[in-house]
Design an enzyme around this catalytic site. Structure first.
Site, PDB file in Angstrom:
ATOM      1  N   TYR A   1      41.623  38.666  57.060  1.00 28.48           N
ATOM      2  CA  TYR A   1      40.919  38.601  55.838  1.00 28.48           C
ATOM      3  C   TYR A   1      39.916  37.517  56.083  1.00 28.48           C
ATOM      4  CZ  TYR A   1      44.324  41.869  53.621  1.00 28.48           C
ATOM      5  OH  TYR A   1      45.098  42.639  53.435  1.00 28.48           O
TER       6      TYR A   1
ATOM      7  N   HIS B   1      50.562  44.522  60.262  1.00 29.17           N
ATOM      8  CA  HIS B   1      49.536  45.113  59.438  1.00 29.17           C
ATOM      9  C   HIS B   1      49.280  46.702  59.719  1.00 29.17           C
ATOM     10  CE1 HIS B   1      45.775  43.342  57.088  1.00 29.17           C
ATOM     11  NE2 HIS B   1      45.983  44.582  56.596  1.00 29.17           N
TER      12      HIS B   1
ATOM     13  N   SER C   1      45.608  48.369  46.525  1.00 29.23           N
ATOM     14  CA  SER C   1      44.544  49.226  45.833  1.00 29.23           C
ATOM     15  C   SER C   1      45.277  50.174  44.761  1.00 29.23           C
ATOM     16  CB  SER C   1      43.898  50.088  46.823  1.00 29.23           C
ATOM     17  OG  SER C   1      43.056  49.309  47.810  1.00 29.23           O
ATOM     18  N   PRO C   2      45.931  49.348  43.986  1.00 32.21           N
ATOM     19  CA  PRO C   2      46.784  50.141  42.782  1.00 32.21           C
ATOM     20  C   PRO C   2      45.669  50.714  41.692  1.00 32.21           C
ATOM     21  CG  PRO C   2      47.029  47.733  42.572  1.00 32.21           C
ATOM     22  CD  PRO C   2      46.392  47.915  43.961  1.00 32.21           C
ATOM     23  N   LEU C   3      44.671  50.090  41.826  1.00 30.41           N
ATOM     24  CA  LEU C   3      43.647  50.360  40.806  1.00 30.41           C
ATOM     25  C   LEU C   3      42.474  51.375  41.302  1.00 30.41           C
ATOM     26  CD1 LEU C   3      43.270  46.958  38.847  1.00 30.41           C
ATOM     27  CD2 LEU C   3      44.558  48.989  38.202  1.00 30.41           C
ATOM     28  N   GLY C   4      42.700  51.750  42.582  1.00 30.54           N
ATOM     29  CA  GLY C   4      41.894  52.624  43.272  1.00 30.54           C
ATOM     30  C   GLY C   4      40.511  52.115  43.596  1.00 30.54           C
ATOM     31  N   ARG C   5      40.591  50.849  44.014  1.00 24.68           N
ATOM     32  CA  ARG C   5      39.519  49.944  44.319  1.00 24.68           C
ATOM     33  C   ARG C   5      38.456  49.698  43.193  1.00 24.68           C
ATOM     34  NH1 ARG C   5      40.431  52.985  48.767  1.00 24.68           N
ATOM     35  NH2 ARG C   5      41.502  51.958  50.432  1.00 24.68           N
ATOM     36  N   GLY C   6      39.111  49.658  41.958  1.00 21.95           N
ATOM     37  CA  GLY C   6      38.500  49.713  40.723  1.00 21.95           C
ATOM     38  C   GLY C   6      38.035  51.003  40.097  1.00 21.95           C
ATOM     39  N   PHE C   7      38.110  52.078  40.603  1.00 22.07           N
ATOM     40  CA  PHE C   7      37.925  53.450  39.921  1.00 22.07           C
ATOM     41  C   PHE C   7      38.748  53.665  38.701  1.00 22.07           C
ATOM     42  CE2 PHE C   7      36.288  57.442  39.453  1.00 22.07           C
ATOM     43  CZ  PHE C   7      35.270  57.698  40.348  1.00 22.07           C
TER      44      PHE C   7
END
Length: 329
Positions: A58, A125, A204-210
């Site tokens: 990162y 990773h 990404s539990p929020l779907g990358r914001g979606f």
């Protein structure tokens, strides 16, 4: 509120029920704001959200360094997870490398950047198809015995490699993408984790914001935003996914909650061995995410969400071909 804790694996690792993905503080989601990122890390500790996720790639390197500086004097209050598994040259990832020598080199450098004498949870990773998993697990096991690492994890590993690793050194957690709109683990990986007593850490539990409802089409994001290349944000996929995720907003309205909080609550209700790590670099979103731990979903609401976002309702792959090639499925 202060978050409660959950166990990951059967080796004694305890973490906050919701963690914090730190990648976006250094890359992939627009320009960095170091002052706000550090303030977010400090606020996270105050809220009991003390499971912090980073990796050497990162930045590369800059995210671990940021955490190291931000956590001075507060290291004992957090659980740090970081990752190895890539060769990095001139600031670019040039391929997978989980050789024993590279693992040791990566851990030594991560310890220096993080300004600590141990890593709480060390993940591979991505699976390195050139290096037997038994070698990887054996090397991490040596680092555990040396006191440099406390617990072992894998990221995006498939069933075969999870079993191979666990047979050599206990795996406490597997990190993979898992959310209301990405359910690829349910058929084979999740049953094996339950069988072996391994925790699941969804990124990404929020779907990358979606899944927050605050989304735009791919082309409307800046060039340095990962979502510009995300197939699910593009063209007709975007339209289909907006329709599918409408149910999340409807449940949220009925609960007087935010859509993102419903997406996180869905994960927390799926299993007591799941600990999501939503990423953010802003205190306001952190506080919103942490509050999801107080949202209760009944069986009927869980079914509505399961059905509305069933895999056949989501359009497009979660990654492009290059990224999917690194996933061990």
């Amino acid at each position: 509120m202060t978050l409660s804790t959950r166990g990951l694996g059967s080796q004694g690792l305890k973490v906050s029920v919701i963690g914090l993905g730190c990648m976006g503080m250094s890359q992939s989601y627009g320009p960095a704001d170091e002052a706000e990122s550090i303030a977010t890390l400090h606020r996270s500790i105050d809220l009991g959200c003390t499971f912090l996720d980073t990796a050497e790639v990162y930045g590369p390197y800059t995210n671990e360094d940021l955490l190291g500086r931000a956590l001075e004097g507060r290291r004992a209050q957090v659980i740090i997870a970081t990752k190895f598994g890539f060769q990095i040259k001139d600031g670019k990832v040039t391929g997978a490398d989980s050789s024993a020598a590279r693992i040791r080199e990566a851990v030594h450098a991560s310890l220096q950047r993080l300004r600590t004498d141990h890593i709480d949870l060390l993940y591979q990773h991505r699976v390195d198809r050139k290096v037997p998993m038994e070698v990887v697990a054996g090397t991490v096991g040596e680092l555990v015995r040396e006191g440099k690492v406390r617990f072992f994890g894998l990221s995006e590993a498939g069933v075969g490699n999870i079993r191979k690793a666990h047979a050599v050194h206990p795996v406490s957690a597997v990190q993979s993408e898992y959310s209301l709109w990405e359910r690829n683990l349910e058929k084979d990986v999740i049953p094996v984790l339950a069988e072996l007593g391994i925790g699941l850490v969804p990124f990404s539990p929020l779907g990358r914001g979606f899944l927050t409802g605050a989304v735009k089409r791919a082309e409307d994001y800046p060039a340095d935003d990962f979502r510009r290349q995300d197939p699910r944000y593009q063209g007709s996929n975007y339209d289909a996914n907006v329709a599918a995720t409408r149910a999340v907003g409807e449940v949220a309205d009925s609960k007087h909650a935010k859509p993102g909080q419903i997406a996180l609550a869905w994960l927390l209700h799926k299993s007591p061995t799941i600990v999501p790590i939503p990423g953010t670099k802003r205190r306001s979103y952190l506080e919103e995410n942490v509050a999801a731990a107080a949202v209760s979903l009944g069986a009927a609401e869980m079914k509505v969400l399961d059905d509305a976002l069933a895999p056949n309702k989501i359009a497009g792959p979660r990654y492009g071909e290059r990224m999917m090639a690194m996933v061990d499925r």
